[in-house]
Design a protein around this motif. Structure first.
Motif, mmCIF file in Angstrom:
data_model
loop_
_atom_site.group_PDB
_atom_site.id
_atom_site.type_symbol
_atom_site.label_atom_id
_atom_site.label_comp_id
_atom_site.label_asym_id
_atom_site.label_seq_id
_atom_site.Cartn_x
_atom_site.Cartn_y
_atom_site.Cartn_z
ATOM 1 N N LYS A 136 12.380 -23.032 -41.789
ATOM 2 C CA LYS A 136 11.085 -23.579 -41.349
ATOM 3 C C LYS A 136 11.173 -25.087 -41.128
ATOM 4 O O LYS A 136 10.581 -25.622 -40.193
ATOM 5 C CB LYS A 136 9.982 -23.260 -42.365
ATOM 6 N N ARG A 137 11.893 -25.795 -41.970
ATOM 7 C CA ARG A 137 12.028 -27.252 -41.800
ATOM 8 C C ARG A 137 12.783 -27.577 -40.510
ATOM 9 O O ARG A 137 12.467 -28.541 -39.827
ATOM 10 C CB ARG A 137 12.753 -27.882 -42.992
ATOM 11 N N VAL A 138 13.783 -26.787 -40.177
ATOM 12 C CA VAL A 138 14.533 -26.991 -38.940
ATOM 13 C C VAL A 138 13.595 -26.864 -37.735
ATOM 14 O O VAL A 138 13.663 -27.654 -36.792
ATOM 15 C CB VAL A 138 15.697 -25.976 -38.856
ATOM 16 N N GLU A 139 12.695 -25.912 -37.794
ATOM 17 C CA GLU A 139 11.735 -25.733 -36.700
ATOM 18 C C GLU A 139 10.782 -26.914 -36.589
ATOM 19 O O GLU A 139 10.303 -27.221 -35.500
ATOM 20 C CB GLU A 139 10.974 -24.429 -36.886
ATOM 21 N N ASP A 140 10.512 -27.602 -37.696
ATOM 22 C CA ASP A 140 9.649 -28.785 -37.667
ATOM 23 C C ASP A 140 10.217 -29.875 -36.763
ATOM 24 O O ASP A 140 9.472 -30.718 -36.263
ATOM 25 C CB ASP A 140 9.453 -29.361 -39.074
ATOM 26 N N PHE A 141 11.523 -29.871 -36.542
ATOM 27 C CA PHE A 141 12.173 -30.860 -35.686
ATOM 28 C C PHE A 141 12.312 -30.362 -34.249
ATOM 29 O O PHE A 141 12.991 -30.996 -33.442
ATOM 30 C CB PHE A 141 13.543 -31.239 -36.250
ATOM 31 N N GLY A 142 11.689 -29.232 -33.930
ATOM 32 C CA GLY A 142 11.719 -28.714 -32.573
ATOM 33 C C GLY A 142 12.924 -27.862 -32.251
ATOM 34 O O GLY A 142 13.148 -27.486 -31.104
ATOM 35 N N CYS A 143 13.684 -27.539 -33.244
ATOM 36 C CA CYS A 143 14.880 -26.725 -33.059
ATOM 37 C C CYS A 143 14.496 -25.248 -33.192
ATOM 38 O O CYS A 143 13.729 -24.870 -34.079
ATOM 39 C CB CYS A 143 15.892 -27.111 -34.141
ATOM 40 N N ARG A 144 15.000 -24.425 -32.313
ATOM 41 C CA ARG A 144 14.781 -22.983 -32.427
ATOM 42 C C ARG A 144 15.725 -22.427 -33.474
ATOM 43 O O ARG A 144 16.792 -22.996 -33.730
ATOM 44 C CB ARG A 144 15.030 -22.285 -31.077
ATOM 45 N N THR A 145 15.350 -21.318 -34.089
ATOM 46 C CA THR A 145 16.151 -20.757 -35.174
ATOM 47 C C THR A 145 16.410 -19.273 -34.971
ATOM 48 O O THR A 145 15.609 -18.560 -34.364
ATOM 49 C CB THR A 145 15.455 -20.942 -36.537
ATOM 50 N N ALA A 146 17.544 -18.857 -35.496
ATOM 51 C CA ALA A 146 17.895 -17.448 -35.512
ATOM 52 C C ALA A 146 18.629 -17.165 -36.804
ATOM 53 O O ALA A 146 19.287 -18.050 -37.360
ATOM 54 C CB ALA A 146 18.782 -17.093 -34.314
ATOM 55 N N VAL A 147 18.506 -15.949 -37.278
ATOM 56 C CA VAL A 147 19.317 -15.494 -38.406
ATOM 57 C C VAL A 147 20.177 -14.347 -37.906
ATOM 58 O O VAL A 147 19.747 -13.535 -37.084
ATOM 59 C CB VAL A 147 18.480 -15.069 -39.639
ATOM 60 N N LEU A 148 21.390 -14.326 -38.407
ATOM 61 C CA LEU A 148 22.353 -13.316 -38.004
ATOM 62 C C LEU A 148 22.960 -12.699 -39.241
ATOM 63 O O LEU A 148 23.504 -13.413 -40.088
ATOM 64 C CB LEU A 148 23.457 -13.957 -37.137
ATOM 65 N N GLY A 149 22.841 -11.393 -39.338
ATOM 66 C CA GLY A 149 23.493 -10.662 -40.416
ATOM 67 C C GLY A 149 24.799 -10.080 -39.905
ATOM 68 O O GLY A 149 24.882 -9.660 -38.753
ATOM 69 N N ILE A 150 25.807 -10.085 -40.745
ATOM 70 C CA ILE A 150 27.076 -9.449 -40.419
ATOM 71 C C ILE A 150 27.202 -8.241 -41.332
ATOM 72 O O ILE A 150 27.182 -8.377 -42.556
ATOM 73 C CB ILE A 150 28.276 -10.402 -40.639
ATOM 74 N N CYS A 151 27.271 -7.066 -40.737
ATOM 75 C CA CYS A 151 27.391 -5.797 -41.471
ATOM 76 C C CYS A 151 26.177 -5.508 -42.346
ATOM 77 O O CYS A 151 26.247 -4.662 -43.236
ATOM 78 C CB CYS A 151 28.670 -5.753 -42.300
ATOM 79 N N ALA A 152 25.091 -6.214 -42.136
ATOM 80 C CA ALA A 152 23.844 -5.955 -42.861
ATOM 81 C C ALA A 152 22.696 -6.623 -42.115
ATOM 82 O O ALA A 152 22.827 -7.760 -41.655
ATOM 83 C CB ALA A 152 23.914 -6.501 -44.280
#
Length: 182
Positions: A136-152
């Motif tokens: 959420k803090r990263v988004e405060d700076f205008g950066c888009r975010t993604a999460v990536l799971g590997i094998c889960a």
């Protein structure tokens, strides 16, 4: 002309950085008995990881003991093209090592690069919900975010805190010749 309140489309952004919760990833690969010769190839092969944008950097956070073990298991070139960031490995009574400071290093770099505008999109490779607030803090700076799971699949709480989420499955890895079952 009014100011748009919606964030830019992910495909319009150019620079992506990946922040890998290394120990989390290494345990997932081991649990699936997967040997992956190149981490950077694994993380850059699938178009959905960076959404067609340039991956300018991949950071991997762990401790030296896990790095050494990963090189033995996956091969000496496993970390080629990846910047390894080390926390402290504290010996435990059972002969293992406990990580100290690793998550803090990841969070510090994640927020620093977003605040410095070094990336337009940040991809967190983890299934650890401890990183929800940092996303959420990263988004405060205008950066888009993604999460990536590997094998889960990333947990629902982590997915809710990011713009998008994806998973690279064991089948994806094997069928794309990015790794093999040991």
């Amino acid at each position: 002309m009014g100011i748009s309140s919606s964030p830019p489309n992910l495909s319009q952004l150019q620079r992506t950085m990946l922040f890998v919760d290394g120990t989390n990833l290494l345990y997932r690969l081991r649990d699936e008995k997967l040997v992956v010769p190149s981490l950077s190839r694994l993380l850059t092969t699938f178009s959905f990881v960076a959404g067609g944008r340039e991956v300018v950097r991949i950071y991997f956070y762990s401790i030296q003991q896990h790095i050494d073990s990963a090189r033995l298991y996956h091969g000496i070139q496993f970390f080629d093209g990846v910047r390894v960031v080390l926390g402290d490995g504290i010996p435990t009574s059972g002969g293992n090592f406990k990580e100290k400071g690793v998550d803090a290093l990841l969070v510090a770099d994640l927020i620093y690069h977003a605040a410095s505008r070094n990336c337009d999109a940040a991809v967190l490779v983890s299934t650890d919900t401890d990183f929800c607030h940092a996303i959420k803090r990263v988004e405060d700076f205008g950066c888009r975010t993604a999460v990536l799971g590997i094998c889960a699949e990333p947990p629902e709480r982590l997915k809710r805190n990011a713009d998008i989420s994806n998973v690279i499955t064991k089948d994806n890895i094997v069928s794309s010749n990015l790794g093999q079952v040991a």
